[in-house]
Design a protein around this motif. Structure first.
Motif, PDB file in Angstrom:
ATOM      1  N   ALA A 229      29.581  42.286  43.774  1.00 52.92           N
ATOM      2  CA  ALA A 229      28.605  41.190  43.732  1.00 52.92           C
ATOM      3  C   ALA A 229      27.234  41.679  44.172  1.00 52.92           C
ATOM      4  CB  ALA A 229      29.087  40.049  44.638  1.00 52.92           C
TER       5      ALA A 229
ATOM      6  N   SER B 248      41.564  42.213  52.159  1.00 53.22           N
ATOM      7  CA  SER B 248      40.273  42.615  52.708  1.00 53.22           C
ATOM      8  C   SER B 248      39.594  43.639  51.805  1.00 53.22           C
ATOM      9  CB  SER B 248      40.491  43.196  54.109  1.00 53.22           C
ATOM     10  OG  SER B 248      39.276  43.666  54.629  1.00 53.22           O
TER      11      SER B 248
ATOM     12  N   ALA C 108      35.016  43.185  45.873  1.00 51.89           N
ATOM     13  CA  ALA C 108      34.368  42.090  45.159  1.00 51.89           C
ATOM     14  C   ALA C 108      32.938  41.892  45.659  1.00 51.89           C
ATOM     15  CB  ALA C 108      35.168  40.796  45.339  1.00 51.89           C
ATOM     16  N   ILE C 109      32.798  41.976  47.005  1.00 53.02           N
ATOM     17  CA  ILE C 109      31.458  41.784  47.569  1.00 53.02           C
ATOM     18  C   ILE C 109      30.531  42.923  47.148  1.00 53.02           C
ATOM     19  CG2 ILE C 109      30.159  41.713  49.725  1.00 53.02           C
ATOM     20  CD1 ILE C 109      31.607  39.153  49.069  1.00 53.02           C
TER      21      ILE C 109
ATOM     22  N   ALA D 194      38.428  41.929  48.769  1.00 51.26           N
ATOM     23  CA  ALA D 194      37.224  41.166  49.095  1.00 51.26           C
ATOM     24  C   ALA D 194      36.025  42.092  49.220  1.00 51.26           C
ATOM     25  CB  ALA D 194      37.435  40.407  50.403  1.00 51.26           C
TER      26      ALA D 194
END
Lengths: 176, 206
Positions: free
Chosen positions: B166, B156, B162-163, B159
């Motif tokens: 991004a 999590s 990463a988000i 992620a």
């Protein structure tokens, strides 16, 4: 506030704007103010705080809208805020906008975008949303940087979401 | 009572002997001093008979009765002693039997206690092993759950990172031109005019 009172305020403001001959402009300005009020907690807490004198709340509205909106818009907002109904102002304005759209046999599409749309884009968007929903649509644009990019439109209970923010949220859920 | 009767019989016999005429006749002649005179024999016999009668009548019965009583008493004592001995032997036998029973019971109790102790030991050992096994399984499950949780949390966090990365990349690359292209794509897609729809569009109704 009950529906009857919201409807009463919306009708009164609608009639004032129409009599003043600036319904479209006032409606648009009121719509943007409602979205601003929803998105700004500090402003909302000041205007809805009964401990703040009505004169002080009206002064805040005058400072905010004095040179950014028409006098009719500023006076209508000041009237509602001074009456201690600022908490229900977004609902009143939404009802007013729906009533104005219904006057032209249209429904309101609340569109959020990271950048402002020009008139041509508005017209083509209204036309596209009209084809998608089968209704005559009046577009109300809210500039909301949090969507990052793209658009999201709400027409009644229908939401058409094409924002980068939603894509990123979906990606986040997928990765989890 | 018996003694008084015996004394009376002896007194009578003495009186008969003292009154005998044989004593006077002896002084007149000079008979054979060894041989008694006939009257003397007669009186002697009578005296003897009287004395015997008296003794038989008065002295012998009490004496017999005393002897009989004495014999009965001795026999009774002997019987009583035999009875007591038999009772003692019976009691001894009972005691010995009870002792033997007690020894047997004690042995049985000890054996039962040993068996109970062995059974208890086996049960405790089995239970301890079962609990240990259960604890090992629980530990393994907890470790697995903790590992899964950490992995999930790590995933999590990765992620999220990463988000966020991004988002920063998207925010940096989304200039006005890119935004306008997204808007055009949206309009074309929603309008259904044949343009390539953007992947970022979604429809939902509530």
């Amino acid at each position: 506030m009950d529906e009857q009172r919201v409807d009463g305020y919306a009708t009164a403001m609608f009639e004032v704007a129409r009599v003043e001959g600036s319904l479209d402009e006032v409606e648009d300005e009121l719509f943007r103010f409602a979205r601003t009020l929803e998105g700004n907690e500090d402003l909302r807490s000041v205007l809805t705080d009964d401990a703040v004198p009505a004169e002080r709340r009206r002064a805040v509205v005058a400072d905010l809208l004095g040179d950014r909106a028409s006098p009719v818009t500023a006076n209508l907002v000041s009237l509602v805020v001074g009456a201690g109904r600022a908490r229900d102002l977004p609902a009143i304005i939404d009802r007013l906008v729906q009533r104005a759209a219904a006057e032209h046999d249209k429904v309101v599409a609340e569109v959020r975008s990271a950048v402002a749309l020009d008139e041509d884009q508005r017209e083509r968007l209204a036309e596209a949303l009209g084809r998608a929903t089968g209704k005559s649509v009046e577009v109300k644009v809210v500039v909301d940087p949090s969507v990052l990019g793209g658009l999201v439109a709400r027409v009644g209970d229908t939401v058409i979401d094409g924002t980068v923010r939603t894509r990123l949220d979906q990606l986040r859920e997928t990765i989890r | 009572m018996r003694t008084r009767r015996l004394a009376a019989a002896l007194a009578l016999a003495l009186a008969v002997l003292l009154g005998s005429p044989g004593v006077a006749l002896a002084a007149e002649e000079a008979p054979n001093p060894i041989l008694p005179q006939p009257p003397e024999l007669i009186w002697g016999a009578i005296s003897f008979a009287v004395l015997f009668f008296l003794l038989w009548k008065f002295a012998f019965p009490p004496m017999n009765k005393a002897l009989t009583d004495r014999s009965e008493k001795i026999r009774s004592s002997l019987d009583e002693a035999a009875t007591v001995r038999e009772e003692a032997q019976t009691i001894l036998a009972d005691y010995q039997r009870q002792l033997a029973d007690a020894k047997g019971e004690a042995g049985r109790i000890i054996e039962e206690a040993r068996e109970t102790a062995d059974s208890l030991k086996r049960d405790l050992t089995a239970r301890a092993e079962a609990e240990a096994e259960e604890q090992r399984e629980r530990n393994a499950q907890q470790i697995a759950a903790e590992r899964d949780r950490v992995m999930s949390e790590l995933q999590s966090q990765v992620a999220g990172m990463a988000i966020e990365l991004a988002e920063k990349v998207v925010e940096g690359s989304l200039d006005r031109e890119a935004n306008l292209r997204l808007i055009e794509n949206y309009i074309n897609s929603v309008g259904g005019n044949g343009s390539t729809p953007s992947d970022s569009e979604a429809r939902s109704g509530s």
